[in-house]
Scaffold this motif. Structure first.
Motif, PDB file in Angstrom:
ATOM      1  N   PRO A   1       0.838  -1.205   0.000  1.00  0.00           N
ATOM      2  CA  PRO A   1       0.000   0.000   0.000  1.00  0.00           C
ATOM      3  C   PRO A   1       0.877   1.260   0.000  1.00  0.00           C
ATOM      4  N   GLY A   2       0.533   2.175  -0.902  1.00  0.00           N
ATOM      5  CA  GLY A   2       1.302   3.420  -1.003  1.00  0.00           C
ATOM      6  C   GLY A   2       2.494   3.337  -1.921  1.00  0.00           C
ATOM      7  N   GLU A   3       2.909   2.146  -2.320  1.00  0.00           N
ATOM      8  CA  GLU A   3       4.029   2.007  -3.262  1.00  0.00           C
ATOM      9  C   GLU A   3       3.646   2.617  -4.602  1.00  0.00           C
ATOM     10  N   ARG A   4       4.633   3.168  -5.286  1.00  0.00           N
ATOM     11  CA  ARG A   4       4.388   3.748  -6.611  1.00  0.00           C
ATOM     12  C   ARG A   4       5.159   2.957  -7.654  1.00  0.00           C
ATOM     13  N   MET A   5       4.465   2.617  -8.713  1.00  0.00           N
ATOM     14  CA  MET A   5       5.084   1.876  -9.816  1.00  0.00           C
ATOM     15  C   MET A   5       4.509   2.394 -11.131  1.00  0.00           C
ATOM     16  N   SER A   6       5.327   2.428 -12.162  1.00  0.00           N
ATOM     17  CA  SER A   6       4.883   2.972 -13.444  1.00  0.00           C
ATOM     18  C   SER A   6       3.882   2.047 -14.122  1.00  0.00           C
ATOM     19  N   VAL A   7       3.061   2.639 -14.990  1.00  0.00           N
ATOM     20  CA  VAL A   7       2.131   1.856 -15.803  1.00  0.00           C
ATOM     21  C   VAL A   7       2.896   0.808 -16.602  1.00  0.00           C
ATOM     22  N   ARG A   8       4.050   1.193 -17.136  1.00  0.00           N
ATOM     23  CA  ARG A   8       4.857   0.258 -17.929  1.00  0.00           C
ATOM     24  C   ARG A   8       5.230  -0.983 -17.120  1.00  0.00           C
ATOM     25  N   ASP A   9       5.716  -0.795 -15.899  1.00  0.00           N
ATOM     26  CA  ASP A   9       6.141  -1.929 -15.086  1.00  0.00           C
ATOM     27  C   ASP A   9       4.949  -2.757 -14.600  1.00  0.00           C
ATOM     28  N   LEU A  10       3.840  -2.091 -14.304  1.00  0.00           N
ATOM     29  CA  LEU A  10       2.645  -2.831 -13.898  1.00  0.00           C
ATOM     30  C   LEU A  10       2.111  -3.691 -15.042  1.00  0.00           C
ATOM     31  N   LEU A  11       2.124  -3.134 -16.256  1.00  0.00           N
ATOM     32  CA  LEU A  11       1.674  -3.892 -17.418  1.00  0.00           C
ATOM     33  C   LEU A  11       2.601  -5.080 -17.670  1.00  0.00           C
ATOM     34  N   LYS A  12       3.900  -4.870 -17.488  1.00  0.00           N
ATOM     35  CA  LYS A  12       4.863  -5.973 -17.618  1.00  0.00           C
ATOM     36  C   LYS A  12       4.572  -7.066 -16.596  1.00  0.00           C
ATOM     37  N   ALA A  13       4.239  -6.665 -15.381  1.00  0.00           N
ATOM     38  CA  ALA A  13       3.944  -7.636 -14.327  1.00  0.00           C
ATOM     39  C   ALA A  13       2.706  -8.457 -14.661  1.00  0.00           C
ATOM     40  N   VAL A  14       1.708  -7.827 -15.272  1.00  0.00           N
ATOM     41  CA  VAL A  14       0.496  -8.546 -15.672  1.00  0.00           C
ATOM     42  C   VAL A  14       0.798  -9.497 -16.819  1.00  0.00           C
ATOM     43  N   ALA A  15       1.502  -9.000 -17.841  1.00  0.00           N
ATOM     44  CA  ALA A  15       1.747  -9.781 -19.051  1.00  0.00           C
ATOM     45  C   ALA A  15       2.682 -10.957 -18.813  1.00  0.00           C
ATOM     46  N   VAL A  16       3.698 -10.760 -17.990  1.00  0.00           N
ATOM     47  CA  VAL A  16       4.721 -11.795 -17.789  1.00  0.00           C
ATOM     48  C   VAL A  16       4.384 -12.700 -16.608  1.00  0.00           C
ATOM     49  N   ALA A  17       4.100 -12.094 -15.456  1.00  0.00           N
ATOM     50  CA  ALA A  17       3.937 -12.864 -14.218  1.00  0.00           C
ATOM     51  C   ALA A  17       2.486 -13.058 -13.817  1.00  0.00           C
ATOM     52  N   SER A  18       1.534 -12.541 -14.616  1.00  0.00           N
ATOM     53  CA  SER A  18       0.104 -12.690 -14.327  1.00  0.00           C
ATOM     54  C   SER A  18      -0.261 -12.143 -12.948  1.00  0.00           C
ATOM     55  N   ALA A  19       0.298 -10.987 -12.609  1.00  0.00           N
ATOM     56  CA  ALA A  19       0.150 -10.436 -11.262  1.00  0.00           C
ATOM     57  C   ALA A  19      -1.261  -9.893 -11.025  1.00  0.00           C
ATOM     58  N   ASN A  20      -1.956 -10.475 -10.049  1.00  0.00           N
ATOM     59  CA  ASN A  20      -3.308 -10.028  -9.709  1.00  0.00           C
ATOM     60  C   ASN A  20      -3.312  -8.632  -9.095  1.00  0.00           C
ATOM     61  N   ASP A  21      -2.318  -8.355  -8.235  1.00  0.00           N
ATOM     62  CA  ASP A  21      -2.271  -7.037  -7.595  1.00  0.00           C
ATOM     63  C   ASP A  21      -1.990  -5.938  -8.613  1.00  0.00           C
ATOM     64  N   ALA A  22      -1.118  -6.203  -9.575  1.00  0.00           N
ATOM     65  CA  ALA A  22      -0.830  -5.214 -10.617  1.00  0.00           C
ATOM     66  C   ALA A  22      -2.044  -4.966 -11.491  1.00  0.00           C
ATOM     67  N   SER A  23      -2.850  -6.011 -11.741  1.00  0.00           N
ATOM     68  CA  SER A  23      -4.072  -5.851 -12.548  1.00  0.00           C
ATOM     69  C   SER A  23      -5.041  -4.880 -11.887  1.00  0.00           C
TER      70      SER A  23
ATOM     71  N   PRO B   1       0.084  -3.965 -31.550  1.00  0.00           N
ATOM     72  CA  PRO B   1       1.261  -4.851 -31.638  1.00  0.00           C
ATOM     73  C   PRO B   1       2.286  -4.628 -30.545  1.00  0.00           C
ATOM     74  N   GLU B   2       2.248  -3.461 -29.885  1.00  0.00           N
ATOM     75  CA  GLU B   2       3.206  -3.196 -28.823  1.00  0.00           C
ATOM     76  C   GLU B   2       3.014  -4.118 -27.628  1.00  0.00           C
ATOM     77  N   ILE B   3       1.842  -4.751 -27.525  1.00  0.00           N
ATOM     78  CA  ILE B   3       1.624  -5.637 -26.375  1.00  0.00           C
ATOM     79  C   ILE B   3       2.600  -6.801 -26.374  1.00  0.00           C
ATOM     80  N   THR B   4       3.023  -7.244 -27.561  1.00  0.00           N
ATOM     81  CA  THR B   4       3.944  -8.381 -27.593  1.00  0.00           C
ATOM     82  C   THR B   4       5.341  -8.010 -27.099  1.00  0.00           C
ATOM     83  N   ASN B   5       5.631  -6.701 -26.992  1.00  0.00           N
ATOM     84  CA  ASN B   5       6.891  -6.303 -26.354  1.00  0.00           C
ATOM     85  C   ASN B   5       6.924  -6.738 -24.889  1.00  0.00           C
ATOM     86  N   PHE B   6       5.729  -6.935 -24.323  1.00  0.00           N
ATOM     87  CA  PHE B   6       5.618  -7.400 -22.936  1.00  0.00           C
ATOM     88  C   PHE B   6       5.379  -8.911 -22.876  1.00  0.00           C
ATOM     89  N   THR B   7       4.433  -9.397 -23.669  1.00  0.00           N
ATOM     90  CA  THR B   7       4.021 -10.795 -23.533  1.00  0.00           C
ATOM     91  C   THR B   7       5.077 -11.784 -24.020  1.00  0.00           C
TER      92      THR B   7
END
Length: 394
Positions: free
Chosen positions: A104-126, A187-193
């Motif tokens: 709670p209160g942590e700050r993370m960029s949209v880019r890194d959160l999207l990477k976390a969802v695409a690669v690690a399937s992170a529920n909290d990042a979603s 197509p930029e989504i595949t840069n993450f997935t």
């Protein structure tokens, strides 16, 4: 006598089975362990193989394909930016299952959160991304369902943004293929997935190692996404995208008994697609198609470009000459809204439309005022061709 007749019938049946086209025989066995499966050509949306494709099932984390789609659309619309720093809420930090342990209160960029969802399937990042886009994850879920309806996903209902088990949260393999196809129009989504492994929070005291839950991005040539899923209720699910040359396919399986079988059957589906089909590229994304005059518009002409790649799906052995291209235009008169459909490209074989691509206005066009109309008329009346005095008719 009866036994002889039975034996003759059996021999005829066996002969028929032996003469059955091999592609059809293989198709029946592509995903025998999956509860449902769909193989789709990404450019045309043509279904190449289907098994119980309309059966409503829990999708687990494949849900996040729609989550990522709405995030990509918000980025395109300028509502959010990749470099936005998202403040993590207590609600987002409390998500269980796959996560990157946001605080709670942590700050993370949209880019890194999207990477976390695409690669690690992170529920909290979603959830963090959903709150950043829509204010609350409940509002984001409403947008997910609205987008699903707009895409024609008639057998889908979302209850959350990450696919954690919840009553009334379901979709189908067919609908997953539809939203996967829509996501791949960015197509930029595949840069993450397509990332197999990476790190978050590098340079801090809490670096986090990401490993892709979709092992095929490493072990099957051409696979660059999209999303896995698993819960005890949904079993093992996957929507995989793969591209060879200009030919991209989407393979979806749901309800597989384990990850190994899931990967094996998806690989068989991809092998089948590339062994039996090919494609011919007609337009690349942003290729110019035509310039259109807008009646009483300001501006009076617009350049129409391909919104995404368009190709012809062909069975191997087919000839390109068997296909015709036709452009059908709507009457174009101002005012015209941005995104308004103004025409359609149709690919025709044997008198039947086998593929189509909607053409939309790239900008809003207002109705021309008197001054703009007068200037246009004056220019057309006073304009003199450069070779008007020449007698040449070349």
């Amino acid at each position: 006598m009866r036994s002889r007749i039975m034996l003759s019938v059996l021999m005829v049946a066996l002969l028929f089975m032996g003469m059955m086209p091999r592609a059809f025989a293989e198709e029946r066995e592509l995903a025998p362990q999956a509860r449902s499966a769909v193989l789709m050509d990404a450019d045309t949306g043509t279904i190449l193989y289907e098994k119980n494709g309309r059966e409503k099932l829990p999708p687990a984390s494949i849900t996040k394909i729609m989550t990522m789609l709405l995030v990509l659309e918000a980025l395109d619309q300028g509502k959010i930016k990749y470099d936005d720093l998202v403040r993590v809420s207590e609600h987002a930090a409390q998500m269980g299952g796959s996560q990157i342990y946001l605080e709670p209160g942590e700050r993370m960029s949209v880019r890194d959160l999207l990477k976390a969802v695409a690669v690690a399937s992170a529920n909290d990042a979603s959830v963090a991304l959903a709150e950043h886009v829509s204010g609350t994850d409940e509002a984001f879920v409403n947008e997910m369902n609205q987008r699903a309806q707009a895409l024609g996903m008639r057998d889908t209902q979302f209850r959350n943004v990450n696919g954690l088990p919840e009553e009334g949260h379901f979709t189908t393999a067919h609908d997953i293929a539809i939203m996967s196809r829509e996501l791949l129009k960015h197509p930029e989504i595949t840069n993450f997935t397509r990332i197999y492994e990476d790190y978050l929070r590098q340079g801090t005291t809490k670096p986090f190692w990401l490993v892709n839950t979709n092992r095929l991005v490493k072990f099957y040539p051409g696979v660059d996404g999209l999303k896995t899923g698993y819960t005890s209720e949904a079993k093992f699910c996957l929507s995989a995208s793969a591209k060879k040359g200009t030919f991209r396919v989407i393979a979806v399986v749901m309800g597989e008994p384990n990850a190994k079988t899931r990967n094996h059957e998806v690989s068989r589906m991809l092998d089948f697609a590339y062994s039996q089909y090919t494609n011919r590229l007609i337009y690349r994304k942003d290729d110019p198609i035509a310039e259109r005059r807008v009646e009483k518009g300001d501006p009076g002409r617009i350049l129409i470009k391909a919104p995404y790649p368009l190709s012809i799906l062909m069975k191997k052995g087919d000839k390109p000459q068997q296909y015709q291209r036709r452009i059908v235009w709507n009457d174009l008169q101002a005012p015209v809204a941005k995104g308004q459909k103004i025409g359609e490209i149709q690919i025709i074989k044997d008198g039947r439309i086998v593929s189509r691509m909607a053409l939309n206005s790239p900008l809003a066009i207002r109705r021309a005022g008197l001054w703009a109309t007068w200037k246009r008329v004056s220019k057309s009346v006073l304009w003199i061709p450069e070779k008007a005095s020449s007698s040449s008719t070349d």
